[in-house]
Design a protein around this motif. Structure first.
Motif, PDB file in Angstrom:
ATOM      1  N   LYS A 234     -84.691  45.052  80.485  1.00 44.60           N
ATOM      2  CA  LYS A 234     -84.858  44.361  79.192  1.00 44.60           C
ATOM      3  C   LYS A 234     -84.021  45.024  78.109  1.00 44.60           C
ATOM      4  O   LYS A 234     -84.290  44.858  76.926  1.00 44.60           O
ATOM      5  CB  LYS A 234     -86.330  44.380  78.768  1.00 44.60           C
ATOM      6  N   GLU A 235     -83.010  45.792  78.483  1.00 42.52           N
ATOM      7  CA  GLU A 235     -82.203  46.524  77.514  1.00 42.52           C
ATOM      8  C   GLU A 235     -81.704  45.606  76.401  1.00 42.52           C
ATOM      9  O   GLU A 235     -81.133  44.558  76.668  1.00 42.52           O
ATOM     10  CB  GLU A 235     -81.001  47.194  78.197  1.00 42.52           C
TER      11      GLU A 235
ATOM     12  N   ARG B  27     -89.549  49.794  68.447  1.00 43.17           N
ATOM     13  CA  ARG B  27     -89.487  48.591  69.286  1.00 43.17           C
ATOM     14  C   ARG B  27     -89.046  48.969  70.685  1.00 43.17           C
ATOM     15  O   ARG B  27     -88.194  49.826  70.884  1.00 43.17           O
ATOM     16  CB  ARG B  27     -88.506  47.580  68.707  1.00 43.17           C
ATOM     17  N   LEU B  28     -89.600  48.283  71.672  1.00 42.80           N
ATOM     18  CA  LEU B  28     -89.242  48.519  73.071  1.00 42.80           C
ATOM     19  C   LEU B  28     -87.968  47.751  73.400  1.00 42.80           C
ATOM     20  O   LEU B  28     -88.013  46.580  73.758  1.00 42.80           O
ATOM     21  CB  LEU B  28     -90.380  48.054  73.987  1.00 42.80           C
ATOM     22  N   THR B  29     -86.836  48.401  73.268  1.00 40.68           N
ATOM     23  CA  THR B  29     -85.557  47.728  73.538  1.00 40.68           C
ATOM     24  C   THR B  29     -84.734  48.445  74.600  1.00 40.68           C
ATOM     25  O   THR B  29     -83.631  48.032  74.899  1.00 40.68           O
ATOM     26  CB  THR B  29     -84.717  47.610  72.262  1.00 40.68           C
TER      27      THR B  29
ATOM     28  N   ALA C 174     -95.909  39.801  79.059  1.00 43.63           N
ATOM     29  CA  ALA C 174     -95.535  39.257  80.368  1.00 43.63           C
ATOM     30  C   ALA C 174     -94.789  40.301  81.204  1.00 43.63           C
ATOM     31  O   ALA C 174     -94.890  40.305  82.434  1.00 43.63           O
ATOM     32  CB  ALA C 174     -94.688  38.004  80.198  1.00 43.63           C
ATOM     33  N   TYR C 175     -94.055  41.184  80.574  1.00 38.70           N
ATOM     34  CA  TYR C 175     -93.366  42.267  81.285  1.00 38.70           C
ATOM     35  C   TYR C 175     -94.399  43.182  81.952  1.00 38.70           C
ATOM     36  O   TYR C 175     -94.265  43.546  83.115  1.00 38.70           O
ATOM     37  CB  TYR C 175     -92.492  43.046  80.297  1.00 38.70           C
TER      38      TYR C 175
END
Length: 112
Positions: A74-75, A67-69, A82-83
């Motif tokens: 956006k941490e 996952r992009l966390t 949308a990003y």
């Protein structure tokens, strides 16, 4: 198709709408589509005008299913299409800001 894809950037219900507020307009229509993988490991925006097209992909090349966390700004939160749309706008706005254009009208025979 362009008529449908313009709604992602010009309609308040569109996923990319916030990213293009103040840039996309009737005199500067931008067509595009956001996308997010089901596991939130990648996010895209592919957009175009009559003269330019570009795509943005955000993903972790070392952990393609993670996952992009840890993406800047956006941490700890998930990243969605949308990003990527915001990145697209930031990259192309200097070129697009002073221009106006229109997409060709749809062919009535195709629409019919």
């Amino acid at each position: 198709m362009t008529n449908v894809l313009e709604k992602d950037t010009s309609n308040p219900a569109g996923t990319g709408y916030d990213a293009f507020s103040g840039l996309a307009s009737p005199s500067r229509p931008i067509a595009g589509k956001t996308g997010t993988s089901q596991d939130n490991s990648a996010a895209w925006f592919i957009g175009y005008t009559p003269e330019l097209s570009a795509s943005v992909a955000v993903f972790n090349q070392r952990q393609t299913s993670a996952r992009l966390t840890t993406v800047p700004g956006k941490e700890g939160g998930d990243v969605f299409g949308a990003y990527s749309a915001r990145i697209w706008r930031e990259a192309l706005e200097p070129v697009l800001r002073e221009r106006t254009w229109a997409f060709p009208r749809e062919d009535p025979e195709v629409v019919n």
